[in-house]
Write an enzyme that holds these catalytic residues in place. Structure first.
Site, PDB file in Angstrom:
ATOM      1  N   ARG A 231       1.379  15.231   1.536  1.00  0.00           N
ATOM      2  CA  ARG A 231       2.631  15.436   0.790  1.00  0.00           C
ATOM      3  C   ARG A 231       3.581  16.333   1.601  1.00  0.00           C
ATOM      4  O   ARG A 231       4.776  16.101   1.665  1.00  0.00           O
ATOM      5  CB  ARG A 231       2.339  16.040  -0.589  1.00  0.00           C
TER       6      ARG A 231
ATOM      7  N   CYS B 299      -6.768   4.239  -0.152  1.00  0.00           N
ATOM      8  CA  CYS B 299      -7.908   5.132  -0.402  1.00  0.00           C
ATOM      9  C   CYS B 299      -9.200   4.329  -0.556  1.00  0.00           C
ATOM     10  O   CYS B 299     -10.184   4.841  -1.070  1.00  0.00           O
ATOM     11  CB  CYS B 299      -7.651   6.006  -1.624  1.00  0.00           C
TER      12      CYS B 299
ATOM     13  N   ASP C  41       1.306   4.800  -2.491  1.00  0.00           N
ATOM     14  CA  ASP C  41       0.000   5.468  -2.606  1.00  0.00           C
ATOM     15  C   ASP C  41      -0.797   4.834  -3.758  1.00  0.00           C
ATOM     16  O   ASP C  41      -1.032   5.470  -4.781  1.00  0.00           O
ATOM     17  CB  ASP C  41       0.214   6.972  -2.844  1.00  0.00           C
TER      18      ASP C  41
ATOM     19  N   ASN D 180       4.880  -1.484 -13.541  1.00  0.00           N
ATOM     20  CA  ASN D 180       3.893  -2.008 -12.600  1.00  0.00           C
ATOM     21  C   ASN D 180       4.542  -2.093 -11.207  1.00  0.00           C
ATOM     22  O   ASN D 180       5.563  -2.772 -11.042  1.00  0.00           O
ATOM     23  CB  ASN D 180       3.461  -3.392 -13.122  1.00  0.00           C
TER      24      ASN D 180
ATOM     25  N   ASP E 201       5.243   4.668 -11.923  1.00  0.00           N
ATOM     26  CA  ASP E 201       3.818   4.723 -12.259  1.00  0.00           C
ATOM     27  C   ASP E 201       3.618   3.986 -13.578  1.00  0.00           C
ATOM     28  O   ASP E 201       4.485   4.003 -14.448  1.00  0.00           O
ATOM     29  CB  ASP E 201       3.321   6.169 -12.368  1.00  0.00           C
ATOM     30  N   SER E 202       2.453   3.346 -13.704  1.00  0.00           N
ATOM     31  CA  SER E 202       2.187   2.580 -14.928  1.00  0.00           C
ATOM     32  C   SER E 202       1.632   3.458 -16.045  1.00  0.00           C
ATOM     33  O   SER E 202       1.545   3.023 -17.186  1.00  0.00           O
ATOM     34  CB  SER E 202       1.197   1.447 -14.622  1.00  0.00           C
TER      35      SER E 202
END
Ligand code: SAH
Length: 398
Positions: A214, A341, A301, A280, A252-253
Site C-alpha cells: 500500500r 494471492c 487486488d 461486482n 467492493d461487493s
C-alpha cells in the site's frame, strides 16, 4: 523427550524432512502408535529407526504430521512455545513492524517454526488462529506464552478459516483472555489511521499482507485519479490519497467492507475525495470502460481465484479478464498495480497472464516493480508454500 510415541516413515520417504520441509503426508507413513491423542507430539523416525523430527499429529488431515523441531534434543513444552514466539517477535522488531500503535502478523505459522499458528497484532490486541490440530492442542499454552511475552489487553481466537475443516476441527471464535475493546481498535499504518473490529471483518480484521505494498503503490499516486478495485476497507486508496492522489473510486461487493472504508475515509479526512461503488468488479470495470472513464492509477487486488491445482486454468482466465479490462481504463502513462494471492499461481505464470492481457488489450506496458507479501509474512526457505502474494507494478505507454 522420554515416553513419546513413534511415527515411523516408509522406506525412502524421509528426503523432504532432511531438507527440513515441515509436512509429512499420510502416504509417507508406515505406522503411528495407537495411543497418540490428536495434536499430541510424536517422535518421527525413518524406516531404519533414525530420529528425524518431533511433530504434531493431525489424524484427519492428509498432512498427517507437522514438525515442531528437527532437533533431537528439543523438548516440546511451554518453554518451547515461549521461545518460538519470542523469536517471531524479535524478527518483527528487527524489521520495525512492532511500533506502539501498529499492526502486523506477529506469528506466521510454518515460517516461524509454529505450524498452524497465526497471531496478528493490532496495537495491544492480538488475534490468534489455531489452524492445525497441533496448534489447537497447545492452545492454552500458546495463549499463556503470548500473554507473558506481549502483555496484551486482550487476545481473541478467530479460528474460523477453511484450513480447520481439513483438520477436522470446528470453527470457533471467542475472547481468550483480557478485556475486549468496546469499539473498533485504531491502528496506524504509515500515518494512515485504520480501524479494526476485532472479531469482525475479513481475515483477522485487515489484509496485513499488503501493508508494505500500500505504501509502495502510493508513491505513484501524486495528482492521480485512483481506481481501487477489490478495495475492502480502502487501504490502497487511503495511502494513495495521503500521498497526494486527487480522488479515489473504491469498488467492493461487500457492503460491510464499504461501510468500514467509509468510516476510515472519514477518520482520515478524505471522504469527500472518495467514491464508493458497491458492486461486482468485472461488471463495474466494463461499465467504466463503456463510460470511457480513465484513471492514472489502478489497483487490482482480487480475492483468491485459485484454491487448488485443478482451478489454475479457470483462475488464470479470471485474472486475465479483469487485467485486460483494467488496462483499457488506464490514462496515458498510467500505472497498474495488479495482484494475485493464489499460491497455486506462480509469479512467472502471473506475469504471463498479465502479458497476455496487455497483448489482447492492445496496450504497451512496462514492468516497473515486482511486489510480494510484506516481510512480517516471511517465507522460511525450507517452506516455499508460505509465499502466496505477488504483485506487478506496470506503466502503460503514453
Ligand atoms: N485491497 C484490500 C484487500 C482486498 S481483499 C486491502 O488492501 O485491504 C479482496 C476484496 O474483494 C474483499 O474485500 C472482498 O469483499 C472483495 N470481493 C470479492 N469478490 C468481489 C467481486 N466479485 N467484486 C467486488 N469485490 C469483490
Amino acid at each position: 523427550m522420554k515416553d513419546v510415541p513413534d511415527a515411523v516413515l516408509k522406506p525412502d520417504r524421509e528426503k523432504s524432512l532432511r531438507r527440513r520441509h515441515p509436512w509429512i503426508f499420510s502416504g509417507a507413513l508406515r505406522h503411528i502408535e495407537d495411543r497418540v491423542a490428536p495434536g499430541a507430539t510424536v517422535r518421527v523416525v525413518s524406516a531404519a529407526g533414525e530420529f528425524l523430527a518431533w511433530a504434531a499429529v493431525s489424524p484427519a488431515s492428509q498432512i498427517r504430521l507437522r514438525v515442531w523441531s528437527f532437533d533431537a534434543e528439543a523438548v516440546i513444552d511451554a518453554a518451547f512455545f515461549r521461545q518460538r514466539i519470542e523469536a517471531a517477535i524479535a524478527l518483527r522488531r528487527q524489521i520495525a513492524f512492532m511500533s506502539e500503535h501498529g499492526a502486523c502478523r506477529m506469528v506466521y505459522g510454518e515460517s516461524d517454526g509454529l505450524p498452524g499458528l497465526i497471531v496478528d497484532r493490532y496495537g495491544d490486541y492480538y488475534v490468534c488462529q489455531f489452524l492445525s490440530t497441533g496448534a489447537d492442542y497447545w492452545r492454552d499454552t500458546i495463549v499463556e506464552a503470548l500473554a507473558e511475552a506481549c502483555n496484551p489487553r486482550a487476545i481473541y481466537d478467530r479460528s474460523d478459516a477453511a484450513a480447520r475443516r481439513k483438520e477436522g476441527l470446528a470453527a470457533q471464535r471467542s475472547w481468550l483472555t483480557g478485556t475486549p475493546p468496546d469499539a473498533a481498535v485504531e491502528v496506524d499504518e504509515h500515518g494512515v489511521r485504520m480501524l479494526v473490529e476485532i472479531g469482525g471483518g475479513q481475515k483477522t480484521g485487515t489484509y496485513l499482507d499488503q501493508s508494505v505494498n500500500r505504501q509502495r503503490v502510493a508513491e505513484y499516486a501524486r495528482g492521480a485519479s485512483v481506481l481501487d478495485a477489490y478495495s475492502y476497507a480502502g487501504g490502497f486508496s487511503l495511502a494513495a490519497l495521503r500521498h497526494g492522489a486527487s480522488d479515489a473510486t473504491l469498488i467492493d461487493s461487500s457492503a460491510e467492507a464499504q461501510a468500514l472504508a467509509r468510516r476510515q475515509a472519514e477518520l482520515n479526512g478524505v471522504a469527500e475525495r472518495c467514491r464508493f461503488v458497491n458492486g461486482n468488479v468485472p461488471a463495474e470495470l466494463r461499465r467504466l470502460r463503456d463510460e470511457q472513464r480513465l484513471f492514472d492509477l489502478i489497483v487490482l487486488d482480487p480475492p483468491k481465484f485459485v484454491h487448488s491445482h485443478g482451478q489454475i486454468a479457470a483462475g488464470s482466465r479470471g485474472y486475465k479478464d479483469i487485467n485486460l479490462v483494467a488496462m483499457k481504463l488506464l490514462a496515458p502513462g498510467g500505472i497498474l498495480a495488479t495482484f494475485s494471492c493464489s499460491g497455486h499461481v506462480s509469479p512467472e505464470l502471473f506475469q504471463k497472464i498479465v502479458a497476455g492481457a496487455a497483448l489482447d488489450a492492445g496496450r504497451d506496458l512496462k514492468l516497473l516493480e515486482r511486489l510480494s507479501q510484506s516481510p512480517d509474512h516471511p517465507v522460511a526457505v525450507n517452506f516455499p508454500e508460505a509465499a502466496y502474494l505477488k504483485g506487478l507494478v506496470l506503466r502503460v505507454a503514453g
